[in-house]
Design an enzyme around this catalytic site. Sequence first.
Site, short mmCIF file in Angstrom:
data_model
loop_
_atom_site.label_atom_id
_atom_site.label_comp_id
_atom_site.label_asym_id
_atom_site.label_seq_id
_atom_site.Cartn_x
_atom_site.Cartn_y
_atom_site.Cartn_z
N SER A 90 0.84 -1.12 -0.04
CA SER A 90 -0.01 0.06 -0.15
C SER A 90 0.84 1.12 0.11
CB SER A 90 -0.98 0.03 1.41
OG SER A 90 -1.93 0.72 0.96
N HIS A 227 -7.95 -5.35 0.22
CA HIS A 227 -6.63 -4.48 0.17
C HIS A 227 -5.68 -5.38 1.14
CE1 HIS A 227 -4.48 -0.74 -0.42
NE2 HIS A 227 -4.41 -0.92 0.68
#
Length: 252
Positions: A90, A227
């Site tokens: 990320s 995610h």
Amino acid sequence: MEKLVACVQKKPGALCRLICFPWAGGGTSQIAHWGKLFNDSIEVFCIRLPGRESRFEDPFAKDMTSAVNEVTSVLLKELKEKPFAFFAHSLGTYMSLAVALHLKEKYGLEPVHLFMSAAHAPNSAGHLALKSIPLPDEDNAFLACMGMVAGSFELPDNEDLRKDLARTSREDARVFQTFSFEKAEMNIPFSCDITCFCGSDDKIFDVQGWQELTSGDTSFYEFPGDHFYLLKPSNESLLIKHITRCIENAGP
């Protein structure tokens, strides 16, 4: 170095080091234990940024440049000593890229492989859109904003822990927003292979932009999940096998 790096299992005979950069608001606990899961040829260093864990009292990095300078100055000896690869997830991806660009430009050092997880290419529209998102000062509004960007993630029930998470994530996001990447200003920056991982339910766009960053090969792998797909034990096991294979194939 112990302040900046979590290394749960030292492997002096390792052939390569995997330097891991956590996500915004992340600490070392979720990735540092990989050091016990890889074989003896790979030693894992997980970067511990200021403002969390044993560095809770340290002031947060004020921008990407100061964060990069700390990481490179502390790790330079180790990075010169033996081959290394980067894994980043990320927003941590952009710090790993900033460090890699700095090492290449200033010291002629390059990772043998870049593993980028759940992130837009830095030369993409998705990355620019992420950089322009306003960061709310109010904690719950900020955490809601993070949830919109990252999808579902579990918030702690404890109010103090929520405040700490919001504070740390906000400061990390501010550092990310100071990351500047102008592809037009440089030739292809890397020659190593790049592997991009993401969750099947995540919102990752323009991943093909990664191909413009290296003269090496670029691969894309999707795992079931959102995610934070990498926190699922089954995905973690596959990730470690794949990373091991890539590093061992990189060769000298």
